[in-house]
Structure formats: C-alpha cells, structure tokens
Design an enzyme around this catalytic site. Structure first.
Site, PDB file in Angstrom:
ATOM      1  N   MET A  57       0.921  -1.149   0.180  1.00  0.00           N
ATOM      2  CA  MET A  57      -0.282  -0.340   0.347  1.00  0.00           C
ATOM      3  C   MET A  57       0.460   1.252  -0.208  1.00  0.00           C
ATOM      4  O   MET A  57       0.273   2.305  -0.322  1.00  0.00           O
ATOM      5  CB  MET A  57      -1.045   0.062   1.129  1.00  0.00           C
ATOM      6  CG  MET A  57      -2.051   1.184   1.093  1.00  0.00           C
ATOM      7  SD  MET A  57      -3.079   1.015   2.988  1.00  0.00           S
ATOM      8  CE  MET A  57      -3.665   2.745   2.373  1.00  0.00           C
ATOM      9  N   TYR A  58       1.794   1.010   0.191  1.00  0.00           N
ATOM     10  CA  TYR A  58       2.898   2.530   0.377  1.00  0.00           C
ATOM     11  C   TYR A  58       3.444   2.767  -0.557  1.00  0.00           C
ATOM     12  O   TYR A  58       4.873   2.282  -1.221  1.00  0.00           O
ATOM     13  CB  TYR A  58       4.073   1.836   1.482  1.00  0.00           C
ATOM     14  CG  TYR A  58       3.510   2.020   2.983  1.00  0.00           C
ATOM     15  CD1 TYR A  58       2.731   1.963   3.710  1.00  0.00           C
ATOM     16  CD2 TYR A  58       4.550   1.095   3.706  1.00  0.00           C
ATOM     17  CE1 TYR A  58       1.807   0.906   4.303  1.00  0.00           C
ATOM     18  CE2 TYR A  58       4.365   1.098   5.122  1.00  0.00           C
ATOM     19  CZ  TYR A  58       2.923   1.291   5.215  1.00  0.00           C
ATOM     20  OH  TYR A  58       2.315   0.479   6.703  1.00  0.00           O
ATOM     21  N   GLY A  59       2.844   3.562  -1.468  1.00  0.00           N
ATOM     22  CA  GLY A  59       3.051   3.475  -2.977  1.00  0.00           C
ATOM     23  C   GLY A  59       3.033   2.829  -3.787  1.00  0.00           C
ATOM     24  O   GLY A  59       3.180   2.863  -5.103  1.00  0.00           O
ATOM     25  N   ASN A  63       7.072   1.625  -2.634  1.00  0.00           N
ATOM     26  CA  ASN A  63       8.041   1.892  -1.025  1.00  0.00           C
ATOM     27  C   ASN A  63       9.011   0.558  -1.150  1.00  0.00           C
ATOM     28  O   ASN A  63      10.021   0.383  -0.299  1.00  0.00           O
ATOM     29  CB  ASN A  63       7.435   1.918   0.010  1.00  0.00           C
ATOM     30  CG  ASN A  63       7.792   2.442   1.236  1.00  0.00           C
ATOM     31  OD1 ASN A  63       8.518   1.956   2.089  1.00  0.00           O
ATOM     32  ND2 ASN A  63       8.650   3.573   1.078  1.00  0.00           N
TER      33      ASN A  63
END
Length: 289
Positions: A57-59, A63
C-alpha cells in the site's frame, strides 16, 4: 533495561527497535527527495536496524522498490517485512481490503520481485477482508509458507478474537496494531500477544507527534535529558518484551533521535506517571499503517 532483541516466531532474531518506511517518499524520478529517502534507509541499517517495515500500500509497491534499491543485497540479519491484502479500488483509486486467495498470491509474487528476494521472512496481512472467509485468507498465507515463499505470517489491525481464530488455522508470528503512550485501545491484543510470545509491532508509535504536547511527557523528557519522542519510544520498549516499535521518519536526524531511545532508561516513578496517561483517539485522516 529491557532486552534489545526479539526472536519473531521463536527464531528470527531482530533488534526490537526497528524502522517504518511508510514516510519515505516514493517518487520514482531522480532528485534530492529520492536520494534522501535512500540515505535514510541506508543510515537505519548503518545504525543497527534489522527490522524494516513496508507494505504494498505504501506507494503501491514503490516503497518496496525503494528499499531494494537502497539496501539490496541485504546485509546479513537485515529483514524487510511487507504487508499484502490491500488494493486500489477502480476507478476511485481509494484503498480497500482484498483478501481473495488469487489477489494475495499475486501481491506476494510481486513483493518478492520488487524486494529482489526468494522468500519474505515475515509477511503480514495488512487488513482482514470481511468479504473473504478467514480460512481462505489465512489458508493462502499458510500455503505460501509451505511453498517457501514466506517464512512467517503476521496480521495487522486485528482483535483478540480475530487473532485467536487465525491461530486455529496457522501459527501467527506477529501482530501490527496501532498502539502508543496515548492510545492503548489494543491493550487486550498486546496482552494476548505477550501470553503467546507473539511479536507486537505498534504503529503510530509517538501518537503522530502529539506526545510532546502532553505536559507529563514533556516533564519526564526534561528530567531524563531526552526528547518527548524518545520518552514515548522508551515507554513502549519497557511496556512488554514482545513490543517491537517501528517508528518512521523521512529525516536522518529524526531517525538517529528515534534509535537513541534504546539507551534511555525510565525510572519506575517516571513510568508510573506515564502509565497513568491514556488517549484512545481514532486514527487521523489519511493515517494508515
């Protein structure tokens, strides 16, 4: 002082104070922001961090790619844990839970590729998907573990009941829930993890910076010759031996400040004063881990 290491799943030894990579910018283009992000990740390892937390989900994978660019080939003992089970809704682009077996398998395969590894030592389910039977979600991770693609299975943002139900299907090595000095809503989950020897990875470790605005925390920090952030992290480290804080930052100075908290020993009286604090607020808009 509490021990500085923990064995996740009983055998994966990591330094208890880790690093959360969520705040590192993931703009794929070259430039000072990306160079700084790479430098922060590398500095964390230089300072002895062995557990680095990221997520699809981070980027949306960026990420993970950033960490691989910064750290691969990974030094011995350094482990990047990632999370799957969140997808982008079409066409809104907002996030949603997606625990379908095919989706989890695809996300794990892509994480292996982006992180440039053949096995992810700790893989966490970012959120349980209420639309998919728990047995299908956890069973898929169990199968991936049997295939050697992941080493240990963790959960995120779960209740005591959900943790117990998952443990009936497979061994759970970690839980990542929001928990800090001012927000202890998941105290029962921490107690369950401690009883079972399960690693508890709190996120929002310093209450999004609100700890420093609390008079008692500021007073303890002044007495200890430390910062409020360091007090909040030292409190977490002393809270339970299964707690593995993963504070995140995009600045090297803050990273060094965070990791220095490991050397801070709070007195019994100071801990008692901090123990009396309690927030319990909900997540801020846009805050997820």
């Amino acid at each position: 002082m509490s021990t500085t290491v923990f064995r996740i799943g009983g055998d994966l030894e990591v330094r208890r104070l880790g690093f959360g990579a969520m705040h590192l910018p993931t703009d794929p283009g070259p430039g000072p922001d990306r160079e700084n992000a790479l430098a922060v990740a590398r500095r964390a390892v230089e300072l002895g961090v062995t557990l680095i937390d990221t997520a699809y989900m981070y980027g949306w994978g960026a990420n993970e790619e950033l960490l691989a660019e910064a750290l691969h080939p990974y030094p011995d003992g350094v482990h990047v844990t990632t999370k799957v089970g969140i997808a982008r809704a079409v066409p809104s682009g907002e996030w949603m839970q997606d625990g379908r077996p095919a989706a989890l398998r695809e996300q794990v395969e892509q994480a292996l590729r982006r992180l440039r590894v053949e096995r992810i030592e700790l893989l966490q389910l970012h959120r349980l998907d209420p639309k998919t039977p728990l047995a299908d979600q956890i069973g898929t991770l169990r199968d991936l573990r049997a295939e050697g693609k992941i080493g240990r299975i963790g959960l995120s943002e779960v209740t005591v009941g959900e943790l117990a139900a998952a443990r009936e299907i497979v061994d759970i090595a970690s839980v990542q829930n929001r928990y800090n000095l001012l927000d202890r809503g998941h105290e029962p989950v921490l107690a369950a993890c401690e009883a079972a020897g399960i690693a508890f990875l709190p996120w929002a470790t310093v209450a999004w910076g609100r700890s420093g605005a609390t008079a008692e925390v500021a007073a303890v920090a002044a007495e200890a010759g430390a910062t409020p952030t360091q007090v909040a992290l030292a409190w977490l480290l002393g809270r339970s031996p299964v707690v593995l804080p993963i504070p995140g930052t995009s600045r090297i100075a803050h990273l060094e400040e965070n990791l220095a908290a490991e050397g801070l020993t709070l007195t019994g009286a100071q801990r008692l004063r901090l123990d009396r604090l309690s927030g319990g607020g909900s997540a801020l808009p846009g805050e997820q881990a």
